[in-house]
Design a protein around this motif. Sequence first.
Motif, short mmCIF file in Angstrom:
data_model
loop_
_atom_site.label_atom_id
_atom_site.label_comp_id
_atom_site.label_asym_id
_atom_site.label_seq_id
_atom_site.Cartn_x
_atom_site.Cartn_y
_atom_site.Cartn_z
N PHE A 171 0.82 -1.21 0.00
CA PHE A 171 0.00 0.00 0.00
C PHE A 171 0.85 1.27 0.00
O PHE A 171 0.35 2.36 -0.26
N ASP A 172 2.15 1.14 0.32
CA ASP A 172 3.03 2.30 0.48
C ASP A 172 3.35 2.98 -0.85
O ASP A 172 3.52 2.31 -1.88
N THR A 173 3.45 4.31 -0.80
CA THR A 173 4.02 5.06 -1.91
C THR A 173 4.93 6.15 -1.33
O THR A 173 4.69 6.63 -0.21
N ASP A 174 5.95 6.53 -2.07
CA ASP A 174 6.88 7.54 -1.60
C ASP A 174 6.18 8.88 -1.37
O ASP A 174 6.48 9.59 -0.39
N ALA A 175 5.27 9.25 -2.24
CA ALA A 175 4.59 10.54 -2.12
C ALA A 175 3.77 10.61 -0.85
O ALA A 175 3.75 11.64 -0.17
N ARG A 176 3.08 9.53 -0.51
CA ARG A 176 2.26 9.53 0.72
C ARG A 176 3.15 9.56 1.97
O ARG A 176 2.82 10.21 2.96
N ARG A 177 4.30 8.86 1.92
CA ARG A 177 5.20 8.88 3.07
C ARG A 177 5.81 10.27 3.26
O ARG A 177 5.93 10.77 4.38
N GLU A 178 6.17 10.91 2.14
CA GLU A 178 6.71 12.27 2.22
C GLU A 178 5.69 13.23 2.82
O GLU A 178 6.05 14.13 3.60
N ALA A 179 4.42 13.03 2.49
CA ALA A 179 3.37 13.90 3.03
C ALA A 179 3.28 13.75 4.55
O ALA A 179 3.13 14.74 5.28
N LEU A 180 3.38 12.52 5.05
CA LEU A 180 3.34 12.31 6.49
C LEU A 180 4.55 12.94 7.17
O LEU A 180 4.43 13.60 8.21
N GLU A 181 5.73 12.75 6.58
CA GLU A 181 6.95 13.32 7.17
C GLU A 181 6.88 14.84 7.20
O GLU A 181 7.30 15.47 8.18
N ARG A 182 6.35 15.43 6.15
CA ARG A 182 6.25 16.89 6.10
C ARG A 182 5.21 17.39 7.11
O ARG A 182 5.41 18.43 7.75
N LEU A 183 4.13 16.67 7.25
CA LEU A 183 3.10 17.05 8.22
C LEU A 183 3.68 17.10 9.63
O LEU A 183 3.44 18.04 10.39
N LYS A 184 4.49 16.09 9.98
CA LYS A 184 5.08 16.04 11.31
C LYS A 184 6.17 17.09 11.49
O LYS A 184 6.21 17.80 12.51
N ALA A 185 7.04 17.21 10.50
CA ALA A 185 8.17 18.12 10.61
C ALA A 185 7.74 19.58 10.67
O ALA A 185 8.31 20.38 11.43
N GLU A 186 6.75 19.94 9.88
CA GLU A 186 6.32 21.34 9.79
C GLU A 186 5.07 21.64 10.62
O GLU A 186 4.53 22.74 10.57
N LYS A 187 4.62 20.60 11.37
CA LYS A 187 3.43 20.74 12.22
C LYS A 187 2.24 21.26 11.41
O LYS A 187 1.56 22.22 11.77
N LEU A 188 1.99 20.60 10.29
CA LEU A 188 0.90 20.98 9.39
C LEU A 188 -0.33 20.12 9.68
O LEU A 188 -0.27 19.13 10.41
#
Length: 333
Positions: A171-188
Amino acid sequence: MKNIIARAAAIAAALGIAWGTPVMAHDDGTWSLAIHGGAGTLERSDMSPERDAAYRAALQTALDAGAAILKNGGSAVDAIEAAILVMEDDARFNAGRGAVFTWDGTHELDASIMDGRDRAAGAVAGVTGIRHPITLARKVMADGTHVMLSGRGAEEFAAEQGLETMPPEWFDTDARREALERLKAEKLSAIDVDIKFGTVGAVALDKDGNLAAGTSTGGMTGKRWGRIGDAPVIGAGTYADNSSCAVSATGWGEYFIRAGVARTICARVHMLGESAQAAADAVIADVGQMGGDGGVIVVAPNGDAVFSMNTGGMYRGRATSAGASEVAIFADE
């Protein structure tokens, strides 16, 4: 809803129809199908020609899968499942493969389906590893014991039904993982990183005059605590009734639940005598006034296949027995 009911009798009388008179489906060979792959902030400047073409091709493939069934006299339920199966396997959409990540880096999938003939319905929420949640929802509907199953119980039911499962990484994709990482890092928020709601859905009218609707999603990026949106909620993200219409929604689920979007659209069609377009536009406007955004696809008993959204675009398509077959992305198409 109270205001709708209070005004309904007077409006129905003005339209020359009896109170409670259903909008009857036709069995004259007319068929119609509409699909969506998510609504949201979609700008042409953010879409390369290659990506635009790829999304349109993906939508057309799903549309063709459902339309082929209707054209050959198949049922509305079969058609919407066929269209959604294609999109659940396409990593471009937030359903099945390509689903967004939860806060904990997993995938929790939701889906629902409804048959307009008798308002039978099935839904699943928070399931993992199920390749096709829409098929699981249909199995729940066919079993008939319950309408909604969740989590581990739904997965046990899926195993009993022999449904296909896949490992987490499928189920994994790089784009979806990047979105989660950015959400956490930038508190979005999920709204900031998802850009569009990739929920998929389909609504259909078959040659026998029966309506059906289905919706499938991975939810919102970074969701926590077993959050469930509108997609598996009958009456919010999905609804079908031969006496009114079939609806599948995509958007900010919390608002769609509060507005009871899918059921309210059908209620306006049934009780107020509004067209599917007018009812959809009114309910989406209400969602916007509450602060939510998204869109819906609707098929009416007369075969009208319409869209409504308060966003910059919605991945969508429609096909009819009259010869229409089209896909679109942006709101002004």
